[in-house]
Design a protein around this motif. Structure first.
Motif, mmCIF file in Angstrom:
data_model
loop_
_atom_site.group_PDB
_atom_site.id
_atom_site.type_symbol
_atom_site.label_atom_id
_atom_site.label_comp_id
_atom_site.label_asym_id
_atom_site.label_seq_id
_atom_site.Cartn_x
_atom_site.Cartn_y
_atom_site.Cartn_z
ATOM 1 N N HIS A 15 69.263 29.904 -32.668
ATOM 2 C CA HIS A 15 69.364 28.653 -31.927
ATOM 3 C C HIS A 15 68.090 28.389 -31.118
ATOM 4 O O HIS A 15 67.867 27.257 -30.688
ATOM 5 C CB HIS A 15 70.561 28.701 -30.970
ATOM 6 C CG HIS A 15 71.882 28.784 -31.660
ATOM 7 N ND1 HIS A 15 72.375 27.772 -32.458
ATOM 8 C CD2 HIS A 15 72.834 29.758 -31.670
ATOM 9 C CE1 HIS A 15 73.563 28.103 -32.924
ATOM 10 N NE2 HIS A 15 73.863 29.311 -32.466
ATOM 11 N N LYS A 146 78.640 32.684 -20.097
ATOM 12 C CA LYS A 146 77.495 32.746 -21.005
ATOM 13 C C LYS A 146 77.879 33.550 -22.240
ATOM 14 O O LYS A 146 78.791 34.399 -22.173
ATOM 15 C CB LYS A 146 76.281 33.366 -20.318
ATOM 16 C CG LYS A 146 76.483 34.808 -19.871
ATOM 17 C CD LYS A 146 75.237 35.391 -19.199
ATOM 18 C CE LYS A 146 75.049 34.886 -17.801
ATOM 19 N NZ LYS A 146 73.967 35.648 -17.088
ATOM 20 N N PRO A 147 77.233 33.308 -23.363
ATOM 21 C CA PRO A 147 77.453 34.164 -24.529
ATOM 22 C C PRO A 147 77.038 35.594 -24.203
ATOM 23 O O PRO A 147 76.116 35.824 -23.414
ATOM 24 C CB PRO A 147 76.542 33.559 -25.598
ATOM 25 C CG PRO A 147 76.279 32.157 -25.138
ATOM 26 C CD PRO A 147 76.269 32.226 -23.642
ATOM 27 N N GLY A 155 74.473 27.721 -24.079
ATOM 28 C CA GLY A 155 75.900 27.984 -23.920
ATOM 29 C C GLY A 155 76.307 28.409 -22.530
ATOM 30 O O GLY A 155 77.498 28.538 -22.242
ATOM 31 N N SER A 171 82.813 25.609 -25.416
ATOM 32 C CA SER A 171 81.380 25.348 -25.536
ATOM 33 C C SER A 171 80.590 26.644 -25.647
ATOM 34 O O SER A 171 79.675 26.775 -26.465
ATOM 35 C CB SER A 171 80.905 24.541 -24.327
ATOM 36 O OG SER A 171 79.511 24.352 -24.368
ATOM 37 N N CYS A 172 80.969 27.635 -24.851
ATOM 38 C CA CYS A 172 80.269 28.920 -24.855
ATOM 39 C C CYS A 172 80.480 29.650 -26.182
ATOM 40 O O CYS A 172 79.554 30.256 -26.737
ATOM 41 C CB CYS A 172 80.770 29.759 -23.688
ATOM 42 S SG CYS A 172 79.786 31.224 -23.341
ATOM 43 N N TYR A 175 78.287 29.586 -29.408
ATOM 44 C CA TYR A 175 77.053 30.365 -29.550
ATOM 45 C C TYR A 175 77.303 31.849 -29.771
ATOM 46 O O TYR A 175 76.379 32.598 -30.094
ATOM 47 C CB TYR A 175 76.182 30.188 -28.297
ATOM 48 C CG TYR A 175 75.635 28.791 -28.156
ATOM 49 C CD1 TYR A 175 74.450 28.426 -28.782
ATOM 50 C CD2 TYR A 175 76.308 27.832 -27.407
ATOM 51 C CE1 TYR A 175 73.947 27.140 -28.665
ATOM 52 C CE2 TYR A 175 75.812 26.540 -27.284
ATOM 53 C CZ TYR A 175 74.629 26.204 -27.924
ATOM 54 O OH TYR A 175 74.148 24.932 -27.814
#
Length: 315
Positions: A15, A146-147, A155, A171-172, A175
């Motif tokens: 990403h 966070k991832p 993320g 959303s997190c 990733y």
């Protein structure tokens, strides 16, 4: 430097590809200015054959995320006996996995915000709302999500309202398969880069981050003008010394090599709370390693040229 041939690896398929390409271009230009012959190579199916048929004197890695930081590319370079700047494959893996690195830091007595790491399957099997409620009861609000692996704050987001947690988790999880939920620490965000001179790590001046929106997310990191940097950080000498010592301790503890960057928050009590440690610091026009290097009076090209020489000597 002597006329070394250096392959700068950038791009890849993570990403963070675009950020990596920007770092690679800047590093290539800096090395050319000090006399290196620079090859700019993407990381794709042609890379191994290039390394076999046209091996450079050394490789400089400007990859972010994925294979560039999780040890995969480093392992291939080790298999091919190609000298490279940066951390070994095994130690990359330790630092890449944020919960693993945080556990090691905490065991050693270094401060890091309290956290829990949970895979997507846990939320699905046990019920997302029940798990989220337990998470908030334990860690409180606001939370930093966070991832568990990755960088550039992709993320990552701060959640202050319990009702916003489900959407933030979705959303997190775009990733990574595991979310790291961390107690959000209010304070001064600082980054400390570590470079090695003749095998001895030294800390560059701490860089204070002042993001316009208050959160140092992906946009704040890579949009010129979205963040103001202060180097050295506007903190008293005792805190600056503690930051540098924490960065050096993290670098050594995780077995890192050549270059790294510690991201931390200095809380209201002046304690250094380590967020994460990066094995491939950004080198873009808004990245903190070049800012710190300039503040220390060290040219970026000369810094990396010296690291290339060390890599060749190791090889």
């Amino acid at each position: 430097m002597s006329e070394r041939t250096v392959a700068v690896l950038a791009g890849g398929l993570s990403h963070e590809r675009e950020v990596s390409l920007r770092s690679g271009r800047r590093l290539a230009a800096a090395l050319r200015k000090v006399g290196a012959v620079v090859l700019e190579w993407d990381v794709d199916a042609a890379l191994v054959e290039r390394l076999r048929t046209d091996p450079p004197d050394a490789v400089a890695i400007a990859l972010h995320g994925g294979e560039g930081e999780n040890g995969s590319v480093q392992a291939v370079l080790e298999l091919l006996d190609i000298p490279f700047v940066g951390t070994s494959a095994r130690s990359c893996r330790r630092a890449w996995d944020k919960p693993t690195a945080k556990a090691e830091l905490a065991r050693s007595g270094l401060d890091t915000p309290d956290w829990v790491a949970l895979p997507h399957t846990t939320f699905r099997a046990l019920g997302a709302q029940a798990v989220l409620d337990a998470m908030v009861d334990r860690l409180g609000l606001p939370l930093m999500l966070k991832p568990d692996q990755g960088g550039s704050a992709l993320g990552a987001q701060v959640v202050a309202d319990r009702a916003d947690l489900p959407a933030a988790m979705v959303s997190c999880l775009a990733y990574a398969d595991t979310v790291l939920a961390e107690r959000f620490i209010v304070g001064t965000e600082v980054a400390v880069s570590v470079v090695e001179d003749r095998g001895e790590p030294r800390a560059l001046p701490p860089v204070e981050v002042d993001a316009v929106g208050g959160v140092y997310d992906y946009t704040a990191r890579y949009t010129p003008g979205a963040t103001t940097f202060h180097c050295p950080a506007r903190l008293d000498a005792t805190v600056l010394a503690a930051l540098e010592e924490a960065a050096l301790a993290s670098h050594r503890l995780l077995g890192l090599r050549d270059v790294s960057r510690m991201d931390a928050v200095v809380d209201a009590d002046g304690r250094v709370q380590i967020l994460e440690v990066n094995v491939s610091p950004g080198l873009t026009e808004t990245s903190m390693l070049p800012i710190a290097s300039a503040a220390a009076g060290t040219d970026l090209g000369e810094l990396y040229a010296a690291l290339v020489e060390r890599a060749v000597e190791r090889g």
